[in-house]
Design a protein around this motif. Sequence first.
Motif, PDB file in Angstrom:
ATOM      1  N   ASN A  76       0.823  -1.212   0.000  1.00  0.00           N
ATOM      2  CA  ASN A  76       0.000   0.000   0.000  1.00  0.00           C
ATOM      3  C   ASN A  76       0.858   1.262   0.000  1.00  0.00           C
ATOM      4  OD1 ASN A  76      -2.433  -1.394  -0.015  1.00  0.00           O
ATOM      5  ND2 ASN A  76      -2.517  -1.521   2.219  1.00  0.00           N
ATOM      6  N   ASP A  77       1.923   1.223   0.797  1.00  0.00           N
ATOM      7  CA  ASP A  77       2.830   2.379   0.853  1.00  0.00           C
ATOM      8  C   ASP A  77       3.540   2.550  -0.489  1.00  0.00           C
ATOM      9  OD1 ASP A  77       4.139   4.554   1.959  1.00  0.00           O
ATOM     10  OD2 ASP A  77       5.704   3.338   2.902  1.00  0.00           O
ATOM     11  N   LEU A  78       3.903   1.421  -1.116  1.00  0.00           N
ATOM     12  CA  LEU A  78       4.552   1.485  -2.426  1.00  0.00           C
ATOM     13  C   LEU A  78       3.614   2.119  -3.455  1.00  0.00           C
ATOM     14  CD1 LEU A  78       6.903   0.795  -4.330  1.00  0.00           C
ATOM     15  CD2 LEU A  78       5.851  -1.463  -4.660  1.00  0.00           C
ATOM     16  N   VAL A  79       2.347   1.725  -3.429  1.00  0.00           N
ATOM     17  CA  VAL A  79       1.365   2.298  -4.362  1.00  0.00           C
ATOM     18  C   VAL A  79       1.290   3.808  -4.151  1.00  0.00           C
ATOM     19  CG1 VAL A  79      -1.069   2.378  -4.987  1.00  0.00           C
ATOM     20  CG2 VAL A  79       0.037   0.169  -4.547  1.00  0.00           C
ATOM     21  N   SER A  80       1.284   4.224  -2.873  1.00  0.00           N
ATOM     22  CA  SER A  80       1.230   5.661  -2.577  1.00  0.00           C
ATOM     23  C   SER A  80       2.454   6.379  -3.127  1.00  0.00           C
ATOM     24  CB  SER A  80       1.120   5.866  -1.063  1.00  0.00           C
ATOM     25  OG  SER A  80       1.168   7.224  -0.732  1.00  0.00           O
ATOM     26  N   LYS A  81       3.626   5.767  -2.959  1.00  0.00           N
ATOM     27  CA  LYS A  81       4.850   6.419  -3.400  1.00  0.00           C
ATOM     28  C   LYS A  81       5.017   6.376  -4.920  1.00  0.00           C
ATOM     29  CE  LYS A  81       7.204   6.366   0.971  1.00  0.00           C
ATOM     30  NZ  LYS A  81       8.366   5.999   1.794  1.00  0.00           N
ATOM     31  N   LEU A  82       4.323   5.445  -5.567  1.00  0.00           N
ATOM     32  CA  LEU A  82       4.316   5.440  -7.033  1.00  0.00           C
ATOM     33  C   LEU A  82       3.379   6.502  -7.590  1.00  0.00           C
ATOM     34  CD1 LEU A  82       4.252   1.610  -7.832  1.00  0.00           C
ATOM     35  CD2 LEU A  82       6.120   3.196  -8.324  1.00  0.00           C
ATOM     36  N   GLY A  83       2.465   6.974  -6.755  1.00  0.00           N
ATOM     37  CA  GLY A  83       1.533   7.998  -7.218  1.00  0.00           C
ATOM     38  C   GLY A  83       0.099   7.533  -7.292  1.00  0.00           C
ATOM     39  N   GLY A  84      -0.188   6.378  -6.657  1.00  0.00           N
ATOM     40  CA  GLY A  84      -1.562   5.905  -6.617  1.00  0.00           C
ATOM     41  C   GLY A  84      -1.829   4.724  -7.537  1.00  0.00           C
ATOM     42  N   VAL A  85      -3.087   4.244  -7.490  1.00  0.00           N
ATOM     43  CA  VAL A  85      -3.477   3.048  -8.236  1.00  0.00           C
ATOM     44  C   VAL A  85      -3.329   3.246  -9.745  1.00  0.00           C
ATOM     45  CG1 VAL A  85      -5.429   1.543  -8.782  1.00  0.00           C
ATOM     46  CG2 VAL A  85      -4.997   2.221  -6.414  1.00  0.00           C
ATOM     47  N   GLN A  86      -3.573   4.467 -10.219  1.00  0.00           N
ATOM     48  CA  GLN A  86      -3.445   4.726 -11.659  1.00  0.00           C
ATOM     49  C   GLN A  86      -2.021   4.460 -12.133  1.00  0.00           C
ATOM     50  OE1 GLN A  86      -4.782   8.607 -12.843  1.00  0.00           O
ATOM     51  NE2 GLN A  86      -4.320   8.275 -15.003  1.00  0.00           N
ATOM     52  N   ASN A  87      -1.039   4.915 -11.370  1.00  0.00           N
ATOM     53  CA  ASN A  87       0.352   4.646 -11.749  1.00  0.00           C
ATOM     54  C   ASN A  87       0.716   3.185 -11.543  1.00  0.00           C
ATOM     55  OD1 ASN A  87       1.009   7.140 -12.709  1.00  0.00           O
ATOM     56  ND2 ASN A  87       2.295   7.757 -11.002  1.00  0.00           N
ATOM     57  N   LEU A  88       0.118   2.542 -10.521  1.00  0.00           N
ATOM     58  CA  LEU A  88       0.357   1.099 -10.353  1.00  0.00           C
ATOM     59  C   LEU A  88      -0.115   0.333 -11.583  1.00  0.00           C
ATOM     60  CD1 LEU A  88       1.124  -1.376  -8.644  1.00  0.00           C
ATOM     61  CD2 LEU A  88      -1.199  -1.345  -7.699  1.00  0.00           C
ATOM     62  N   GLU A  89      -1.262   0.726 -12.138  1.00  0.00           N
ATOM     63  CA  GLU A  89      -1.771   0.068 -13.335  1.00  0.00           C
ATOM     64  C   GLU A  89      -0.802   0.228 -14.507  1.00  0.00           C
ATOM     65  OE1 GLU A  89      -5.871  -0.235 -15.998  1.00  0.00           O
ATOM     66  OE2 GLU A  89      -5.677   1.309 -14.443  1.00  0.00           O
ATOM     67  N   ILE A  90      -0.179   1.401 -14.612  1.00  0.00           N
ATOM     68  CA  ILE A  90       0.819   1.617 -15.675  1.00  0.00           C
ATOM     69  C   ILE A  90       2.028   0.706 -15.449  1.00  0.00           C
ATOM     70  CG2 ILE A  90       2.422   3.296 -16.679  1.00  0.00           C
ATOM     71  CD1 ILE A  90       0.361   5.474 -16.018  1.00  0.00           C
ATOM     72  N   VAL A  91       2.466   0.598 -14.189  1.00  0.00           N
ATOM     73  CA  VAL A  91       3.619  -0.257 -13.875  1.00  0.00           C
ATOM     74  C   VAL A  91       3.307  -1.709 -14.220  1.00  0.00           C
ATOM     75  CG1 VAL A  91       5.033  -1.189 -12.001  1.00  0.00           C
ATOM     76  CG2 VAL A  91       4.563   1.267 -12.109  1.00  0.00           C
ATOM     77  N   LEU A  92       2.143  -2.207 -13.782  1.00  0.00           N
ATOM     78  CA  LEU A  92       1.802  -3.608 -14.068  1.00  0.00           C
ATOM     79  C   LEU A  92       1.595  -3.832 -15.563  1.00  0.00           C
ATOM     80  CD1 LEU A  92      -0.634  -4.262 -11.085  1.00  0.00           C
ATOM     81  CD2 LEU A  92       1.732  -5.038 -11.324  1.00  0.00           C
ATOM     82  N   GLY A  93       0.970  -2.894 -16.245  1.00  0.00           N
ATOM     83  CA  GLY A  93       0.795  -3.005 -17.690  1.00  0.00           C
ATOM     84  C   GLY A  93       2.117  -3.028 -18.442  1.00  0.00           C
ATOM     85  N   PHE A  94       3.126  -2.413 -17.846  1.00  0.00           N
ATOM     86  CA  PHE A  94       4.461  -2.381 -18.454  1.00  0.00           C
ATOM     87  C   PHE A  94       5.118  -3.757 -18.426  1.00  0.00           C
ATOM     88  CE2 PHE A  94       9.056  -0.896 -18.260  1.00  0.00           C
ATOM     89  CZ  PHE A  94       9.085  -0.376 -19.547  1.00  0.00           C
ATOM     90  N   HIS A  95       4.551  -4.694 -17.630  1.00  0.00           N
ATOM     91  CA  HIS A  95       5.079  -6.064 -17.555  1.00  0.00           C
ATOM     92  C   HIS A  95       4.358  -7.018 -18.505  1.00  0.00           C
ATOM     93  CE1 HIS A  95       6.566  -4.352 -13.788  1.00  0.00           C
ATOM     94  NE2 HIS A  95       7.410  -5.352 -13.694  1.00  0.00           N
ATOM     95  N   VAL A  96       3.399  -6.489 -19.287  1.00  0.00           N
ATOM     96  CA  VAL A  96       2.580  -7.362 -20.134  1.00  0.00           C
ATOM     97  C   VAL A  96       2.682  -6.919 -21.594  1.00  0.00           C
ATOM     98  CG1 VAL A  96       0.269  -8.290 -20.560  1.00  0.00           C
ATOM     99  CG2 VAL A  96       0.970  -7.693 -18.219  1.00  0.00           C
ATOM    100  N   VAL A  97       3.042  -7.872 -22.453  1.00  0.00           N
ATOM    101  CA  VAL A  97       3.082  -7.648 -23.903  1.00  0.00           C
ATOM    102  C   VAL A  97       1.860  -8.316 -24.520  1.00  0.00           C
ATOM    103  CG1 VAL A  97       4.368  -8.097 -26.035  1.00  0.00           C
ATOM    104  CG2 VAL A  97       5.597  -7.538 -23.914  1.00  0.00           C
ATOM    105  N   PRO A  98       1.079  -7.632 -25.355  1.00  0.00           N
ATOM    106  CA  PRO A  98      -0.147  -8.214 -25.929  1.00  0.00           C
ATOM    107  C   PRO A  98       0.145  -9.138 -27.112  1.00  0.00           C
ATOM    108  CG  PRO A  98       0.082  -5.960 -26.667  1.00  0.00           C
ATOM    109  CD  PRO A  98       1.205  -6.203 -25.706  1.00  0.00           C
ATOM    110  N   ALA A  99       1.021 -10.105 -26.891  1.00  0.00           N
ATOM    111  CA  ALA A  99       1.368 -11.114 -27.896  1.00  0.00           C
ATOM    112  C   ALA A  99       2.069 -12.239 -27.153  1.00  0.00           C
ATOM    113  CB  ALA A  99       2.275 -10.526 -28.976  1.00  0.00           C
ATOM    114  N   VAL A 100       2.190 -13.377 -27.805  1.00  0.00           N
ATOM    115  CA  VAL A 100       2.829 -14.529 -27.153  1.00  0.00           C
ATOM    116  C   VAL A 100       4.266 -14.634 -27.632  1.00  0.00           C
ATOM    117  CG1 VAL A 100       2.761 -17.007 -26.784  1.00  0.00           C
ATOM    118  CG2 VAL A 100       0.621 -15.720 -26.973  1.00  0.00           C
ATOM    119  N   ALA A 101       5.198 -14.642 -26.653  1.00  0.00           N
ATOM    120  CA  ALA A 101       6.615 -14.735 -27.011  1.00  0.00           C
ATOM    121  C   ALA A 101       7.309 -15.696 -26.051  1.00  0.00           C
ATOM    122  CB  ALA A 101       7.265 -13.362 -26.965  1.00  0.00           C
ATOM    123  N   PHE A 102       7.439 -16.960 -26.476  1.00  0.00           N
ATOM    124  CA  PHE A 102       8.254 -17.911 -25.726  1.00  0.00           C
ATOM    125  C   PHE A 102       9.729 -17.554 -25.933  1.00  0.00           C
ATOM    126  CE2 PHE A 102       4.264 -20.089 -25.868  1.00  0.00           C
ATOM    127  CZ  PHE A 102       4.235 -20.888 -24.729  1.00  0.00           C
TER     128      PHE A 102
END
Length: 477
Positions: free
Chosen positions: A88-114
Amino acid sequence: MKKLFNLLLLGTFVLFAVSCQEDEPAPQPAPDLVQAANAAGLTTLLAAVDAVPSLGSTLLGAPAITVFAPTNQAFTNALTAFEATDLNDLVSKLGGVQNLEIVLGFHVVPAVAFAADLNATNSFTTVSGQTLTVSRTGGSVTITDATGGTANVVTADVEIANGVVHVIDRVLLPEIELPTEPAPNLVDAATSAGLTTLLAAVGAVDGLGGTLLGLDAITVFAPSNEAFAAALTAFGAADLGQLVTKIGGVGNLETVLGFHVVPAVAFSTDLAATNTFTTVSGQEITVNVSGSNVTVTDAAGNTANVVTPNVAIENGVVHVIDRVLLPELELPNVVEAATAAGLTVLLDAVTAANLGGALLEAEAITVFAPRNEAFVALLEELDVEGLAGLIELLGAEAVTKVLQFHVVPAVAFSFDLDEGTQTVPTLAGENLTVTRTGSNVTVTDAAGAVYNVVIADVAIENGVVHVIDGVLLPTLE
């Protein structure tokens, strides 16, 4: 018969084939992303995904994804890097849930790559819309984020229902606007820097702290504790209270402190080679810059060095310096001090004896100044009328000697005196006995009469005045 035999053989074969098919297990479907993360123990990642409304269902419903999934330890390292206590503190220091969503989305590529699908260098646009770089060298795969940080794939090719998961050892950071910590106020900054003596000095001036906090823009040249310790030594003071007394009281302390404050913001990078600033006290200081060195020169020509520059505060900046800056201080002369104290009879006597010039011009003096009531008591004791009667009785030369017997040709504040009894020379050429017992001071004249210091330590421009409750008499012929 032969036809029947063939039919039986065919039936047996079919039964055997069906029996074999029943013995073989049916192929299991690949887990979904949540199941795979649970199986891998990625509990912090799952908690982070749950913190973003509908993100989990969005990822589960995507037609094709590659997820670079940070381990729990990777999130622990991120907590440490952001000085966060928990998710929760990390989310606050990232700038809130909106920025957390950007961080998590940055870990996902919309294609399959083995891993086997990767080139030596790959650039992928993530669900967040930002690009990350994936590199493969032999069996090793690394990912570089927007900050240049590199994560290693520690478990590759975990197949999921709609793609693949690669477990990584670092949380990837996209470009996001992090919240800025509010700058501390002056008091908080001074506290963090350990400037306890400066804080005590500001606290000694009623309302000064609030005034400085309320100014729109300030630059503070803040003396370190060591700087104040050096000032105490220079003034022969044991503590801040004695220093305040020796410079003439709280009013002059306010002038000194104001001399360290410029009513504008000047970071070191804003400075020219030579700068002249008018301070809050109304007097000027000179600030010089030579390379990375910044110095400040006070009214006496003394130079202080900036030892810690550019401490941002909410209404300006603090530069820590290694010396207390001294402005021109206004101290009364002995006549002004006696006038302010209402010592009118003493002043008349000094004028009659023509001693005023000598006292004003003396380099250093301590005056034991009898109050009016003391002169009245002496006149009654000698049964004379007024100062003229005293001069007529004792003679002008004797009255002059009496007055000189009240003046020591050195500066001695009450706390400068040794505990106990001491003799000190006077302008009369005869020693005076002074006794200090704790904070009480008495003086004893040639006849053994003992009088009390009733007002101590009135600083004057060339020394100090102590008001006493009796007139000291030297040896009179």
